[in-house]
Design a protein around this motif. Structure first.
Motif, PDB file in Angstrom:
ATOM      1  N   LEU A   1       0.898  -1.696  -0.235  1.00  0.00           N
ATOM      2  CA  LEU A   1       0.006  -0.019  -0.254  1.00  0.00           C
ATOM      3  C   LEU A   1       0.734   1.302   0.474  1.00  0.00           C
ATOM      4  N   PRO A   2       0.778   2.758  -0.995  1.00  0.00           N
ATOM      5  CA  PRO A   2       1.242   3.419  -0.510  1.00  0.00           C
ATOM      6  C   PRO A   2       0.674   3.793   1.449  1.00  0.00           C
ATOM      7  N   GLY A   3       2.294   4.870   1.561  1.00  0.00           N
ATOM      8  CA  GLY A   3       2.264   5.543   2.864  1.00  0.00           C
ATOM      9  C   GLY A   3       3.395   6.610   3.354  1.00  0.00           C
ATOM     10  N   ARG A   4       3.559   5.822   3.944  1.00  0.00           N
ATOM     11  CA  ARG A   4       5.034   6.925   4.921  1.00  0.00           C
ATOM     12  C   ARG A   4       6.013   6.334   5.361  1.00  0.00           C
ATOM     13  N   VAL A   5       5.947   4.981   4.864  1.00  0.00           N
ATOM     14  CA  VAL A   5       6.403   4.575   6.018  1.00  0.00           C
ATOM     15  C   VAL A   5       7.564   3.826   5.475  1.00  0.00           C
ATOM     16  N   ALA A   6       9.653   4.379   5.379  1.00  0.00           N
ATOM     17  CA  ALA A   6      10.253   3.407   4.042  1.00  0.00           C
ATOM     18  C   ALA A   6      11.154   1.516   4.484  1.00  0.00           C
ATOM     19  N   PHE A   7      10.448   1.238   4.055  1.00  0.00           N
ATOM     20  CA  PHE A   7      11.287  -0.389   5.083  1.00  0.00           C
ATOM     21  C   PHE A   7      12.512  -0.512   3.924  1.00  0.00           C
ATOM     22  N   VAL A   8      13.701  -0.876   4.509  1.00  0.00           N
ATOM     23  CA  VAL A   8      15.115  -1.805   3.549  1.00  0.00           C
ATOM     24  C   VAL A   8      15.789  -2.995   4.657  1.00  0.00           C
ATOM     25  N   GLY A   9      15.529  -3.330   3.529  1.00  0.00           N
ATOM     26  CA  GLY A   9      15.953  -4.996   4.287  1.00  0.00           C
ATOM     27  C   GLY A   9      17.079  -5.796   4.139  1.00  0.00           C
ATOM     28  N   GLN A  10      17.459  -6.345   4.020  1.00  0.00           N
ATOM     29  CA  GLN A  10      18.598  -7.130   3.830  1.00  0.00           C
ATOM     30  C   GLN A  10      18.148  -9.240   3.292  1.00  0.00           C
ATOM     31  N   SER A  11      17.696  -9.055   3.682  1.00  0.00           N
ATOM     32  CA  SER A  11      16.496 -10.570   3.565  1.00  0.00           C
ATOM     33  C   SER A  11      15.080 -10.403   1.892  1.00  0.00           C
ATOM     34  N   GLY A  12      15.085 -11.265   1.367  1.00  0.00           N
ATOM     35  CA  GLY A  12      14.165 -11.157   0.668  1.00  0.00           C
ATOM     36  C   GLY A  12      12.539 -11.834   0.964  1.00  0.00           C
ATOM     37  N   THR A  13      12.950 -13.066   2.306  1.00  0.00           N
ATOM     38  CA  THR A  13      12.439 -14.049   2.544  1.00  0.00           C
ATOM     39  C   THR A  13      11.769 -12.915   3.487  1.00  0.00           C
ATOM     40  N   ILE A  14      12.279 -12.448   4.566  1.00  0.00           N
ATOM     41  CA  ILE A  14      12.161 -11.479   5.457  1.00  0.00           C
ATOM     42  C   ILE A  14      11.200 -10.289   5.308  1.00  0.00           C
ATOM     43  N   ALA A  15      11.306 -10.098   3.880  1.00  0.00           N
ATOM     44  CA  ALA A  15      10.671  -8.897   3.134  1.00  0.00           C
ATOM     45  C   ALA A  15       9.771  -8.822   2.559  1.00  0.00           C
ATOM     46  N   SER A  16       9.552 -10.313   1.782  1.00  0.00           N
ATOM     47  CA  SER A  16       7.922 -11.451   1.708  1.00  0.00           C
ATOM     48  C   SER A  16       6.631 -11.171   3.196  1.00  0.00           C
ATOM     49  N   SER A  17       7.414 -11.883   3.933  1.00  0.00           N
ATOM     50  CA  SER A  17       6.901 -11.885   5.151  1.00  0.00           C
ATOM     51  C   SER A  17       5.917 -10.114   5.366  1.00  0.00           C
ATOM     52  N   VAL A  18       7.430  -8.735   5.363  1.00  0.00           N
ATOM     53  CA  VAL A  18       6.772  -7.957   5.702  1.00  0.00           C
ATOM     54  C   VAL A  18       5.520  -7.462   5.017  1.00  0.00           C
ATOM     55  N   ILE A  19       5.290  -7.777   3.950  1.00  0.00           N
ATOM     56  CA  ILE A  19       4.979  -7.662   3.129  1.00  0.00           C
ATOM     57  C   ILE A  19       3.262  -7.844   3.469  1.00  0.00           C
ATOM     58  N   ASP A  20       3.138  -9.300   3.642  1.00  0.00           N
ATOM     59  CA  ASP A  20       1.506  -9.604   4.412  1.00  0.00           C
ATOM     60  C   ASP A  20       1.228  -9.354   5.707  1.00  0.00           C
ATOM     61  N   TRP A  21       2.437  -9.293   6.222  1.00  0.00           N
ATOM     62  CA  TRP A  21       2.174  -8.422   7.794  1.00  0.00           C
ATOM     63  C   TRP A  21       1.417  -6.256   7.607  1.00  0.00           C
ATOM     64  N   ALA A  22       2.443  -6.213   6.644  1.00  0.00           N
ATOM     65  CA  ALA A  22       2.151  -5.107   6.197  1.00  0.00           C
ATOM     66  C   ALA A  22       0.568  -5.102   6.077  1.00  0.00           C
ATOM     67  N   LEU A  23       0.268  -6.029   4.775  1.00  0.00           N
ATOM     68  CA  LEU A  23      -1.055  -4.861   3.964  1.00  0.00           C
ATOM     69  C   LEU A  23      -2.675  -5.554   5.090  1.00  0.00           C
ATOM     70  N   ALA A  24      -1.737  -6.811   5.614  1.00  0.00           N
ATOM     71  CA  ALA A  24      -2.866  -6.971   7.114  1.00  0.00           C
ATOM     72  C   ALA A  24      -3.018  -5.830   7.874  1.00  0.00           C
ATOM     73  N   ARG A  25      -1.986  -5.131   9.248  1.00  0.00           N
ATOM     74  CA  ARG A  25      -2.482  -4.372   9.233  1.00  0.00           C
ATOM     75  C   ARG A  25      -2.834  -3.069   8.628  1.00  0.00           C
ATOM     76  N   GLY A  26      -2.766  -2.827   7.217  1.00  0.00           N
ATOM     77  CA  GLY A  26      -3.194  -1.663   7.105  1.00  0.00           C
ATOM     78  C   GLY A  26      -1.910  -0.047   7.254  1.00  0.00           C
ATOM     79  N   VAL A  27      -0.700  -1.180   6.985  1.00  0.00           N
ATOM     80  CA  VAL A  27       0.329   0.246   6.585  1.00  0.00           C
ATOM     81  C   VAL A  27       1.160   0.198   5.253  1.00  0.00           C
TER      82      VAL A  27
END
Length: 914
Positions: free
Chosen positions: A156-182
């Motif tokens: 989703l568009p928003g005002r938070v920047a995420f900078v990760g190192q692991s692609g698999t962690i990033a994939s889970s963050v995407i799911d997590w953030a969508l569920a929380r509306g982030v």
């Protein structure tokens, strides 16, 4: 550290996908489909060595050399052995940025035996192209309809920047953030980070007005100094929340070589992130919980918490967790208690937490919040609700939202359960109120907000002046360099004592003797009880690891009062030494008077050096009665008294000192002063690799070092935080008044004098400097002016003794802020009204110009009000180019300090000029 070409990465007008095909499992094809389905508005091109006309309807060419245009961004999804050659060709074709999604390059090796990812780095450096990756999930910028990833879904568009190192962690963050509306302003991973790294991205995001908070997932930090410099700047303006994985040796992807005296690397990261103002959390769940509170709650006026619930159980759970984390329950005023008593059953507890009863209605929740809003002792309220048959959870949520509007309270909620409360949680998200799934998570998130605010407050504290920055320690440095020239890697016990003694750390008076005969001769002069210690090579090294048997070894015999006793003691010590340390060379004996009146809580303090993070200051317990390694806490030099006290406060021994010392405040100050002094020693003499004082005890004059050991390294150790640059101090005599003035870099301790300086200025001088009239400068305002990162900012102040002889006063100041690429610095200068005509403004500006020119800055720029004639005349005198800015109605000043060497530098400067 550079933001060079990052605009082309984040806002590309055109993209080429290298290696895309229409095969379902093709990586480049997945990326291309995401770009198209995300609505990317720019021009697309595919490069594939197979002779396709198009891929998914996008034109395709066979080679990079056949591209009809030079895209801003290339996305590489080709086999590992082709990537470096592709990078080189793209760079030569004028492509500015590339994303390398190809994985396995850290485990695939070239003919030279080096991992292929390093060949990518080398190709990028040689051609000037910026590279994200290899092994990155890619990049999303929702506001620009850019989804250049192979992720299973967008964000989703928003005002938070995420900078990760692991692609698999990033994939889970995407799911997590969508569920929380982030939503996100930017979302990407670094992968192997061969070129673009955390510090580059943090610098870019710190300046981005669309980013309110930065989330970091960190596995390792290749360049600690650059990272520290970037994140310290960013955390001043927006929350930075970090998860550091690899907390134990078994989970470290990049094994960390531990410094002497440190058992785990994780506390080093803790110390670094805290010093940078970053909120560290333990996992992704806590990251989003912390994000909830930091971005949705106001700054905390108080750290105590009021809790209300429709039942005893949830409130008790919250209180238990609050107590575990060292939090504080708010105390209800009598007025609040009486007002609540009119609403609640007569048997309610009349205290916090507030039990509203199982049948609490929406009206009751609303009225209770309004009562608390009038209580001056209440600033933060956790509202809990457990589903019941009598009331509707959504209606109660609506009542809480309405009651929260217009109050000064920080309100956050916890609607327990799952199936029947999801609508209520959505209501809180829409209203901007943090909401959590259970009381424990809510309290943890609140306490992280508390700790983050403490860290931020700590960074703005004004320390008392302690370290003498003008002291000359030439003699001490000579001792160290002579030892190194003689091939030694450590100082003798006597030399180590001389080093700390010259820096003002008290030591027990000691006589060094080569053999038993010299001990007897010294005793003949003393004629009073003495303690004798045997000295051998191993005890001259700090942080020595000992076997169980060696820890039981007795190296000192005390209270000897006759020659016979001394002879027996020396022979016993020799036997013990030869038994436990047969390979350690004998160096003699040390004799000290017994009853030198030292004692109390035993501390171990010192300096150790990490290969990645440089010198570290350590503090903790000494002796066998507690675990020395467990209690040892870490801080990064340079330290001041505020930071030293914070380091001390984290130790177990601090609590013992507070509870059992006869003079706790004096002893706390004494240990803190010692820590600041150790910090200064390693800055002045970077060849000191390790220094340990153990134990550090106390007498009526303060802290006393009993034993000290120092080892050395020919390679100097540099702190990752730039220390006070003493070499920039300069004295001058003002021509009219004859006053002697020192121009030097600002220190945090300058805040009081700096505040007085601003308060004494005329309204017109304040308007010229700040472009508006200001009557008041808070302590926090001025603290930010003088607590600077010397890597990024410079503030020179002109100080002189007051005319009445009582202390010093600030007469003028000049500051510059330099961008991450060291291209431009922006200046501001102000001189005390009574100093006009003394040439102090010219002196300050010329010193800053010389300083910025010497560090390679290309341009100095500034903005001046059109009616500020004195500043315009000064700028003209110094050679600035002056132009009127029609849009802003100000004068733009520009001075070339160095000629730009790179094309990208010229492009950036030309763009900023227009």
């Amino acid at each position: 550290m550079s933001t060079r070409y990052l605009e082309s990465l984040f806002n590309p007008a055109s993209i080429a996908v290298i290696g895309a095909s229409e095969r379902a499992d093709n990586l480049g094809g997945m990326v291309l489909r995401n770009l198209m389905s995300g609505g990317y508005p720019g021009r697309l091109l595919v490069v594939n060595r197979n002779d396709y006309e198009n891929v998914h309807g996008v034109p395709c060419v066979k080679r990079v050399s056949r591209m009809e245009f030079s895209p801003d961004l290339a996305i590489i999804c080709t086999p590992p052995d082709t990537v470096s050659k592709t990078i080189r060709r793209l760079g030569e074709a004028g492509v500015r940025t590339a994303i390398v999604m190809t994985g396995g390059m850290s485990r695939t090796h070239s003919k030279t035996g080096q991992p292929l990812m390093y060949s990518v780095r080398d190709a990028a450096r040689e051609t000037g192209i910026r590279v994200l990756g290899p092994n990155t999930i890619g990049l999303m910028v929702p506001a620009r309809s850019l989804n250049a990833t192979y992720a299973h879904m967008g964000v989703l568009p928003g005002r938070v920047a995420f900078v990760g190192q692991s692609g698999t962690i990033a994939s889970s963050v995407i799911d997590w953030a969508l569920a929380r509306g982030v939503g996100f302003s930017y979302f990407l991973t670094l992968g192997d980070g061969m070129d673009i790294d955390h510090d580059d991205l943090i610098d870019y995001l710190a300046q981005d007005t669309q980013t309110r908070a930065i989330l970091l997932h960190i596995e390792h930090i290749p360049n600690a100094r650059r990272f520290m410099s970037a994140v310290r700047v960013a955390s001043k303006t927006k929350p930075v929340i970090a998860v550091k994985s690899g907390r134990v040796p078994e989970s470290e992807w990049f094994p960390h070589e531990l410094p002497d005296g440190i058992r785990r690397s994780d506390p080093i990261y803790d110390a670094m992130l805290q010093r940078a103002g970053v909120l560290r959390v333990d996992g992704l769940g806590q990251m989003f919980d912390a994000l909830e509170t930091l971005t949705r709650m106001r700054p905390l006026r108080r750290e105590s918490l009021a809790i209300m619930a429709n039942g005893v159980g949830p409130g008790v759970l919250a209180v238990d967790r609050l107590a575990d984390l060292g939090g504080e329950l708010a105390r209800l005023s009598e007025t609040s208690i009486n007002a609540l008593a009119e609403l609640l059953p007569p048997y309610w507890t009349r205290k916090n937490p507030i039990d509203l009863n199982y049948d609490a209605s929406p009206e009751l929740y609303g009225k209770a919040i309004k009562i608390l809003a009038k209580d001056p002792e209440i600033a933060n309220v956790l509202v809990l609700y457990a589903p019941s048959l009598t009331e509707d959870s959504l209606q109660i949520a609506d009542a809480v939202v309405q009651a929260a509007k217009g109050t000064r309270l920080n309100i956050f909620t916890c609607w327990l359960g799952q199936a029947t409360v999801m609508d209520a949680r959505d209501e809180f998200y829409r209203a901007g109120l943090p909401s959590f799934f259970n009381p424990e998570k809510a309290v943890v998130a609140f306490m992280r907000h508390v700790r983050h605010q403490r860290v931020q407050r700590l960074l703005k504290e004004t320390p008392e002046s302690f370290t003498d920055h003008l002291s000359d320690h030439t003699k001490t440095r000579r001792v160290v360099m002579d030892a190194l020239r003689s091939g030694r890697t450590h100082l003798s016990s006597q030399e180590a004592r001389e080093v700390i003694d010259e820096y003002g750390i008290n030591t027990i008076e000691t006589i060094y003797c080569d053999d038993i005969e010299e001990v007897l001769e010294a005793f003949a002069i003393e004629r009073r009880p003495v303690d004798v210690t045997i000295i051998h090579e191993q005890v001259c090294h700090p942080f020595v690891s000992l076997t169980v048997a060696q820890r039981r070894y007795k190296g000192t015999v005390q209270k000897l009062n006759s020659e016979a006793a001394i002879i027996d003691a020396c022979r016993f010590l020799m036997d013990e030494y030869q038994k436990h340390f047969p390979a350690s060379g004998f160096l003699g004996f040390a004799m000290q008077r017994s009853y030198q009146h030292v004692g109390g809580i035993e501390f171990s303090v010192g300096i150790t050096r990490d290969a990645q993070f440089g010198p570290l200051v350590v503090c903790g317990a000494s002796g066998a009665h507690v675990s020395v390694m467990t209690d040892r806490q870490i801080a990064l030099p340079p330290l001041n008294m505020v930071l030293a006290r914070e380091l001390l406060r984290r130790t177990y021994m601090y609590r013992l000192l507070k509870e059992h010392s006869l003079k706790p405040d004096e002893d706390i100050r004494a240990v803190s002063e010692t820590l600041v002094t150790l910090s200064q020693i390693v800055i002045d003499i970077p060849e000191i690799r390790g220094l340990e004082i153990s134990p550090l005890l106390f007498n009526d004059q303060g802290a006393v070092a009993v034993n000290v050991a120092i080892n050395l390294s020919e390679t100097p150790g540099r702190p990752i935080i730039q220390p006070y640059p003493r070499e920039l101090e300069e004295w001058l005599v003002l021509p009219k008044s004859g006053r002697r003035v020192i121009i030097r870099p600002a220190l945090a301790e300058d805040e009081p004098a700096h505040r007085v300086f601003h308060e004494l200025q005329s309204p017109e001088s304040i308007r010229y400097r700040f472009f508006q009239y200001r009557k008041h400068f808070s302590r926090e305002d001025v603290a930010q002016m003088v607590q600077i990162d010397y890597d990024r900012e410079m503030v020179f102040i002109a100080n002189a003794p007051k005319e009445d002889g009582e202390g010093e006063e600030t007469l003028g100041t000049v500051r510059t802020w330099t961008d991450a690429d060291n291209l431009q610095c922006e200046f501001a200068v102000m001189v005390h009204d009574k100093m006009k005509g003394e040439g102090l403004g010219v002196a300050l500006m010329q010193k800053m110009i010389d300083y910025c020119r010497s560090r390679g800055t290309v341009e100095m720029v500034g903005t001046v009000l059109a009616d500020n004639r004195p500043m315009l005349q000064l700028a003209e005198h110094l050679g600035f180019e002056i132009k009127y800015n029609v849009e802003e109605e100000v004068m733009d000043l520009r001075l070339v300090l160095n000629e730009p060497e790179k094309d990208w530098q010229k492009e950036r400067l030309e763009k900023s000029a227009h």
